[in-house]
Motif scaffolding. Sequence first.
Motif, PDB file in Angstrom:
ATOM      1  N   UNK A 112       0.844  -1.212   0.000  1.00 24.52           N
ATOM      2  CA  UNK A 112       0.000   0.000   0.000  1.00 24.52           C
ATOM      3  C   UNK A 112       0.873   1.253   0.000  1.00 24.52           C
ATOM      4  N   UNK A 113       1.929   1.236   0.813  1.00 28.43           N
ATOM      5  CA  UNK A 113       2.820   2.410   0.865  1.00 28.43           C
ATOM      6  C   UNK A 113       3.428   2.649  -0.521  1.00 28.43           C
ATOM      7  N   UNK A 114       3.728   1.537  -1.229  1.00 24.48           N
ATOM      8  CA  UNK A 114       4.357   1.665  -2.559  1.00 24.48           C
ATOM      9  C   UNK A 114       3.421   2.295  -3.595  1.00 24.48           C
ATOM     10  N   UNK A 115       2.130   2.404  -3.300  1.00 26.14           N
ATOM     11  CA  UNK A 115       1.221   3.125  -4.217  1.00 26.14           C
ATOM     12  C   UNK A 115       1.634   4.602  -4.261  1.00 26.14           C
ATOM     13  N   UNK A 116       2.237   5.092  -3.163  1.00 27.84           N
ATOM     14  CA  UNK A 116       2.781   6.455  -3.217  1.00 27.84           C
ATOM     15  C   UNK A 116       2.111   7.452  -2.293  1.00 27.84           C
ATOM     16  N   UNK A 117       1.524   6.997  -1.177  1.00 31.55           N
ATOM     17  CA  UNK A 117       0.841   7.936  -0.275  1.00 31.55           C
ATOM     18  C   UNK A 117       1.838   8.846   0.445  1.00 31.55           C
ATOM     19  N   UNK A 118       1.321  10.014   0.843  1.00 34.89           N
ATOM     20  CA  UNK A 118       2.152  11.013   1.499  1.00 34.89           C
ATOM     21  C   UNK A 118       2.321  10.631   2.983  1.00 34.89           C
ATOM     22  N   UNK A 119       3.572  10.360   3.434  1.00 33.23           N
ATOM     23  CA  UNK A 119       3.755   9.909   4.828  1.00 33.23           C
ATOM     24  C   UNK A 119       3.317  10.948   5.856  1.00 33.23           C
ATOM     25  N   UNK A 120       3.346  12.222   5.485  1.00 32.48           N
ATOM     26  CA  UNK A 120       2.958  13.253   6.466  1.00 32.48           C
ATOM     27  C   UNK A 120       1.445  13.314   6.641  1.00 32.48           C
ATOM     28  N   UNK A 121       0.716  12.630   5.756  1.00 30.12           N
ATOM     29  CA  UNK A 121      -0.754  12.744   5.805  1.00 30.12           C
ATOM     30  C   UNK A 121      -1.438  11.384   5.835  1.00 30.12           C
ATOM     31  N   UNK A 122      -0.676  10.320   6.110  1.00 30.03           N
ATOM     32  CA  UNK A 122      -1.283   8.973   6.037  1.00 30.03           C
ATOM     33  C   UNK A 122      -0.985   8.159   7.296  1.00 30.03           C
ATOM     34  N   UNK A 123      -2.035   7.605   7.879  1.00 30.78           N
ATOM     35  CA  UNK A 123      -1.874   6.695   9.023  1.00 30.78           C
ATOM     36  C   UNK A 123      -2.455   5.335   8.629  1.00 30.78           C
ATOM     37  N   UNK A 124      -1.636   4.284   8.795  1.00 33.30           N
ATOM     38  CA  UNK A 124      -2.082   2.918   8.483  1.00 33.30           C
ATOM     39  C   UNK A 124      -2.129   2.128   9.781  1.00 33.30           C
ATOM     40  N   UNK A 125      -3.196   1.376   9.998  1.00 36.69           N
ATOM     41  CA  UNK A 125      -3.186   0.513  11.186  1.00 36.69           C
ATOM     42  C   UNK A 125      -3.783  -0.854  10.894  1.00 36.69           C
ATOM     43  N   UNK A 126      -3.304  -1.856  11.641  1.00 35.11           N
ATOM     44  CA  UNK A 126      -3.876  -3.206  11.576  1.00 35.11           C
ATOM     45  C   UNK A 126      -4.750  -3.358  12.819  1.00 35.11           C
ATOM     46  N   UNK A 127      -5.981  -3.841  12.612  1.00 33.35           N
ATOM     47  CA  UNK A 127      -6.935  -3.896  13.728  1.00 33.35           C
ATOM     48  C   UNK A 127      -6.367  -4.610  14.947  1.00 33.35           C
ATOM     49  N   UNK A 128      -5.714  -5.781  14.718  1.00 32.04           N
ATOM     50  CA  UNK A 128      -5.311  -6.578  15.885  1.00 32.04           C
ATOM     51  C   UNK A 128      -4.260  -5.850  16.724  1.00 32.04           C
ATOM     52  N   UNK A 129      -3.558  -4.887  16.133  1.00 33.84           N
ATOM     53  CA  UNK A 129      -2.576  -4.133  16.912  1.00 33.84           C
ATOM     54  C   UNK A 129      -3.175  -2.905  17.578  1.00 33.84           C
ATOM     55  N   UNK A 130      -4.161  -2.314  16.908  1.00 28.15           N
ATOM     56  CA  UNK A 130      -4.537  -0.955  17.266  1.00 28.15           C
ATOM     57  C   UNK A 130      -5.699  -0.837  18.259  1.00 28.15           C
ATOM     58  N   UNK A 131      -6.621  -1.800  18.180  1.00 21.14           N
ATOM     59  CA  UNK A 131      -7.888  -1.609  18.899  1.00 21.14           C
ATOM     60  C   UNK A 131      -7.785  -1.913  20.403  1.00 21.14           C
ATOM     61  N   UNK A 132      -8.543  -1.164  21.162  1.00 25.64           N
ATOM     62  CA  UNK A 132      -8.830  -1.427  22.592  1.00 25.64           C
ATOM     63  C   UNK A 132      -7.834  -0.914  23.620  1.00 25.64           C
TER      64      UNK A 132
END
Length: 439
Positions: A179-199
């Motif tokens: 997904x990062x290789x699609x070219x998103x702007x790191x200063x404006x993009x947050x990626x999370x995986x549910x099992x790590x992030x929730x709760x």
Amino acid sequence: MATVSDVPDEPGQPPALTAFSLAEISQESKIKEQIITPFDVSGGVDEHGKAVAIDYDKLIDHFGSQRIDKSMLERFERLTGKPPHRLLRRGLVFSHRDLNLILDKYEKGIPFFLYTGRGPSSGSMHVGHSVPFEFTKYLQDAFNVPLIIMLTDDEKFLHSPKLSLKDCRKFALENALDIIAIGFDPAKTFIFADTDFIYGGHGAAFGQNILEIGKKTTNNQIKGTFGFNDTNNILEFAFPATQSATSFATSFPFIFGSNPKTVSKIPCLIPCAIDQDPYFRQCRDNAPRLGLVKPALIHTVFLPSLRGSESKMSASDTESSIYLSDTDNQIKKKVGKAFSGGQDTRELQEQIGGRTAVDVPFQYLTFFLESDKELGSLRERYEKGLMQSGEMKAAATKELQTYVAAFRERRKAVTPEIREEFMRPRQLIFRSMPSEKEQ
Ligand code: ATP
């Protein structure tokens, strides 16, 4: 570069997702209506047992969304100063919910954020997944807004009998690199995986939104929307609350701040293929009951399966897909075997021409070839019998090889450290909400 003035009165029609016979469907089978859910995509079957094209117009009526018309494209161009993306020009981004409201607000200086995602069901993503992600990148660049990308490893685990939790967590991290290789702007993009992030910790506000949404959602609603029954597991029933929670800026205080008065009003725009719409219909029903803004949506059609079936390319079905990790040779072999709308013999092809509406290699070109002029010429020559199906396959192979090779180069540059930065909960560059007086 094409602009809106080059687009016909109505943007291009979404391609037919083919109409070829599914031998495995038995003769006594009766008409089957099309099914489009996050779990099943099928155009249905006619009275002769033939799989039929997905009818996107019917889908708009059935789902109650709105068609994207030429005036919407003009507005896009006026507001962003950028020509519309080829997917918009060709009607491959074809439907929306409340996009006009997002644009009204944007015009008044009210910021919004983008949300999209991926259910990590395989280590490599396929070229179909890159369709909504490429379009999301265009939106991020055109509107200069933050983007949140959710990797639903929990949902893939709950829904797939074959995948372990460990597989899904591993795929999530691998997919993040794609997904990062699609070219998103790191200063404006947050990626999370549910099992790590929730709760916990940074996910606490997100977890609380899941609870609020879950409390407003009944099993009857979930059964009606997703076709679940009493054999589905209990957490599948709960998952729509998780997918909904990302639509609300209040779930991410580290990005948007924690003043409920302003943050609850920040609108969200969700680019996705139309199969994800059922999740957000539910979410939109619940939002006002929680004092939150309904998320807006912008829908893409599906990149068809290689087999030319009536269905989409799907990572869970390896025979249907060209992966972003495929070599040039693999791409050539796969496109060579793709379902063709060409005639059986050279002579027939010259006499009556090929059917671009069902020709998978041509369909792929409509998604990936930038030049409208070249695409128009290929269409015309094929339909007039001036081109054989092998030539159409060669053109599609070349385009896909070029697309995947460019992706491969960008992907090589994405290190685990870069991924860690994208996945670190942090403030993103975000224009703040104007005061109520200014709105
Ligand atoms: P798969 O069946 O391949 O595992 P999925 O359908 O579950 O994938 P997700 O990973 O949940 O897909 O989807 C990520 C995004 O990509 C969603 O917006 C989804 O609608 C979209 N998408 C998936 N397949 C296609 C396709 N063939 N063409 C266009 N978009 C697609």
